[in-house]
Design an enzyme around this catalytic site. Structure first.
Site, PDB file in Angstrom:
ATOM      1  N   ILE A   1     -38.178  30.981 -17.019  1.00 36.22           N
ATOM      2  CA  ILE A   1     -37.552  31.584 -17.937  1.00 36.22           C
ATOM      3  C   ILE A   1     -38.236  31.296 -19.404  1.00 36.22           C
ATOM      4  O   ILE A   1     -38.448  31.992 -20.046  1.00 36.22           O
ATOM      5  CB  ILE A   1     -36.135  31.540 -17.924  1.00 36.22           C
TER       6      ILE A   1
ATOM      7  N   TYR B   1     -22.173  21.326 -14.612  1.00 33.19           N
ATOM      8  CA  TYR B   1     -23.241  22.617 -14.996  1.00 33.19           C
ATOM      9  C   TYR B   1     -22.542  23.607 -15.450  1.00 33.19           C
ATOM     10  O   TYR B   1     -22.731  24.111 -16.710  1.00 33.19           O
ATOM     11  CB  TYR B   1     -24.237  22.888 -13.900  1.00 33.19           C
TER      12      TYR B   1
ATOM     13  N   THR C   1     -36.741  31.573  -9.949  1.00 29.45           N
ATOM     14  CA  THR C   1     -37.446  30.154 -10.398  1.00 29.45           C
ATOM     15  C   THR C   1     -37.411  29.255  -9.681  1.00 29.45           C
ATOM     16  O   THR C   1     -36.566  29.152  -8.713  1.00 29.45           O
ATOM     17  CB  THR C   1     -36.979  29.928 -11.960  1.00 29.45           C
TER      18      THR C   1
HETATM   19  P1  NAP Z   1     -37.406  26.280 -14.145  1.00 31.43           P
HETATM   20  O1  NAP Z   1     -38.151  27.228 -13.893  1.00 31.43           O
HETATM   21  O2  NAP Z   1     -37.072  24.857 -13.490  1.00 31.43           O
HETATM   22  O3  NAP Z   1     -38.070  25.817 -15.552  1.00 31.43           O
HETATM   23  C1  NAP Z   1     -37.363  24.631 -16.387  1.00 31.43           C
HETATM   24  C2  NAP Z   1     -38.351  24.486 -17.681  1.00 31.43           C
HETATM   25  O4  NAP Z   1     -37.843  23.341 -18.599  1.00 31.43           O
HETATM   26  C3  NAP Z   1     -39.718  23.758 -17.085  1.00 31.43           C
HETATM   27  O5  NAP Z   1     -40.608  24.060 -18.001  1.00 31.43           O
HETATM   28  C4  NAP Z   1     -39.255  22.300 -17.320  1.00 31.43           C
HETATM   29  O6  NAP Z   1     -40.539  21.617 -17.465  1.00 31.43           O
HETATM   30  C5  NAP Z   1     -38.375  22.308 -18.613  1.00 31.43           C
HETATM   31  N1  NAP Z   1     -37.572  21.095 -18.480  1.00 31.43           N
HETATM   32  C6  NAP Z   1     -36.554  20.663 -17.686  1.00 31.43           C
HETATM   33  N2  NAP Z   1     -35.619  19.726 -18.151  1.00 31.43           N
HETATM   34  C7  NAP Z   1     -36.241  19.553 -19.399  1.00 31.43           C
HETATM   35  C8  NAP Z   1     -35.680  18.626 -20.398  1.00 31.43           C
HETATM   36  N3  NAP Z   1     -34.700  17.659 -20.123  1.00 31.43           N
HETATM   37  N4  NAP Z   1     -36.466  18.942 -21.426  1.00 31.43           N
HETATM   38  C9  NAP Z   1     -37.409  19.755 -21.893  1.00 31.43           C
HETATM   39  N5  NAP Z   1     -37.807  20.352 -20.939  1.00 31.43           N
HETATM   40  C10 NAP Z   1     -37.230  20.332 -19.464  1.00 31.43           C
HETATM   41  O7  NAP Z   1     -35.936  26.581 -14.780  1.00 31.43           O
HETATM   42  P2  NAP Z   1     -35.445  28.336 -15.070  1.00 31.43           P
HETATM   43  O8  NAP Z   1     -34.782  28.697 -13.826  1.00 31.43           O
HETATM   44  O9  NAP Z   1     -36.367  28.673 -15.924  1.00 31.43           O
HETATM   45  O10 NAP Z   1     -34.246  27.668 -16.075  1.00 31.43           O
HETATM   46  C11 NAP Z   1     -34.318  27.612 -17.486  1.00 31.43           C
HETATM   47  C12 NAP Z   1     -32.886  27.711 -18.099  1.00 31.43           C
HETATM   48  O11 NAP Z   1     -32.281  29.048 -17.580  1.00 31.43           O
HETATM   49  C13 NAP Z   1     -31.912  26.622 -17.674  1.00 31.43           C
HETATM   50  O12 NAP Z   1     -31.063  26.279 -19.004  1.00 31.43           O
HETATM   51  C14 NAP Z   1     -30.950  27.073 -16.579  1.00 31.43           C
HETATM   52  O13 NAP Z   1     -29.664  26.409 -16.596  1.00 31.43           O
HETATM   53  C15 NAP Z   1     -30.964  28.520 -17.322  1.00 31.43           C
HETATM   54  N6  NAP Z   1     -30.419  29.265 -16.089  1.00 31.43           N
HETATM   55  C16 NAP Z   1     -31.254  29.555 -15.066  1.00 31.43           C
HETATM   56  C17 NAP Z   1     -30.912  30.517 -13.991  1.00 31.43           C
HETATM   57  C18 NAP Z   1     -31.703  30.744 -12.917  1.00 31.43           C
HETATM   58  O14 NAP Z   1     -31.221  31.407 -11.856  1.00 31.43           O
HETATM   59  N7  NAP Z   1     -33.143  30.385 -12.840  1.00 31.43           N
HETATM   60  C19 NAP Z   1     -29.580  31.153 -14.150  1.00 31.43           C
HETATM   61  C20 NAP Z   1     -28.660  30.915 -15.117  1.00 31.43           C
HETATM   62  C21 NAP Z   1     -29.431  30.115 -16.072  1.00 31.43           C
HETATM   63  P3  NAP Z   1     -40.806  19.863 -17.030  1.00 31.43           P
HETATM   64  O15 NAP Z   1     -40.489  19.779 -15.663  1.00 31.43           O
HETATM   65  O16 NAP Z   1     -42.210  19.644 -17.642  1.00 31.43           O
HETATM   66  O17 NAP Z   1     -39.925  19.177 -18.063  1.00 31.43           O
END
Ligand code: NAP
Length: 280
Positions: free
Chosen positions: A48, A186, A221
């Protein structure tokens, strides 16, 4: 049904190599609606956060991408540059004060100010019972998901308030409204973000800074692999009306809008992008 969902959520997840999201009508536009603005996006090397960085850059902003790992930062910057988009990158673990300070210093030196802060980084180290969560798990989740956006914003504030029309976007989750089994701490952190949005919106309105929150549903993701748990799938199954999971790009346009002058009278909103409207 379980097998169908596991296939949809598991094997078809976009690997890092598929991350350059599809091109759209908002493709590279150097004089776009966000032209000459500076956007800092935390947790933005994939998923995202990357889609948001890409969209803001396509809409004309200079973007600063960051995450915990240098190789991921380098890869994300390279992908954006391949598209001719203006970007810089830096390692910043959202939960580490020294990393946040370094990022603020770099942005201040390079750009002199910041227009948009988008806090996407979120972690979930536990699939299990809430009361079984260790203090370490609670600390990690609250540090990264809830405290880090506030602590980073406090440091960036002097560079944002002088810009005149700054915008902050936090990233919660529908699990903040409708708790999903086995993700207790969470879920709670994501509910806290809904409140943080409203509190910061009130506090920062006099400074001309708007604060809103993106509330995604299930988005394909790497992070969403947690839904391979059957209880979680069953809980989500009862919620989804649009019969598809979202893509990271589904979350990007709304963030660009929230940063744009078109949203100049919108603050304190938690905006759900989930294919359904969660009940409280
Ligand atoms: P993702 O594809 O796993 O990407 C996470 C990104 O954040 C990566 O660039 C990762 O890179 C970085 N990251 C992880 N931990 C970090 C930290 N402590 N400090 C800085 N960077 C960090 O995840 P996503 O699905 O896009 O999720 C992003 C956000 O959306 C999260 O807050 C999640 O709770 C929220 N969300 C996701 C979903 C879903 O279904 N995917 C639904 C609701 C909410 P590195 O590994 O290099 O750090």
């Amino acid at each position: 049904m379980f097998r169908k969902l596991a296939f949809a959520y598991g094997t078809l997840f976009s690997p890092r190599s598929l991350l350059p999201v599809r091109m759209s009508s908002t493709d590279v536009n150097k004089k776009g609606i966000l032209a000459d603005k500076v956007a800092v996006i935390i947790g933005s090397t994939q998923g995202i956060g990357f889609a948001i960085a890409q969209r803001l850059a396509r809409d004309g902003a200079y973007v600063v991408v960051s995450s915990r790992k240098q190789e991921n930062v380098d890869q994300a910057v390279a992908l954006l540059k391949e598209e001719g988009l203006s970007s810089k990158g830096m390692v910043c673990h959202a939960g580490k004060a020294e990393d946040r300070d370094k990022l603020v210093k770099m942005v201040a030196n390079q750009y002199g100010g910041v227009d948009f802060l988008i806090c996407v980084a979120g972690v979930n180290p536990l699939v299990g019972s809430t009361l079984g969560a260790s203090e370490q798990v609670w600390d990690k989740i609250l540090d990264v998901n809830v405290k880090s956006p506030a602590l980073l914003l406090a440091k960036l504030l002097p560079y944002m308030e002088k810009r005149g029309s700054s915008s902050v976007v936090l990233v919660s989750s529908v699990t903040g409204y409708v708790p999903v089994p086995k993700l207790g701490p969470y879920n709670i952190s994501k509910t806290a973000l809904l409140g943080l949005t409203k509190t910061l919106a009130v506090e920062l309105a006099p400074k001309g800074i708007r604060v809103n929150c993106l509330v995604p549903g299930l988005i394909k993701t790497d992070f969403s692999h947690i839904v391979q748990d059957e209880d979680i799938i069953n809980a989500l199954e009862t919620l989804y009306a649009m019969q598809r999971t979202g893509q990271p790009e589904d979350c990007a346009g709304i963030v660009s809008f929230l940063c744009s002058p078109d949203a100049s009278y919108i603050t304190g909103e938690n905006i759900v992008v989930a294919g359904f409207s969660p009940k409280m």
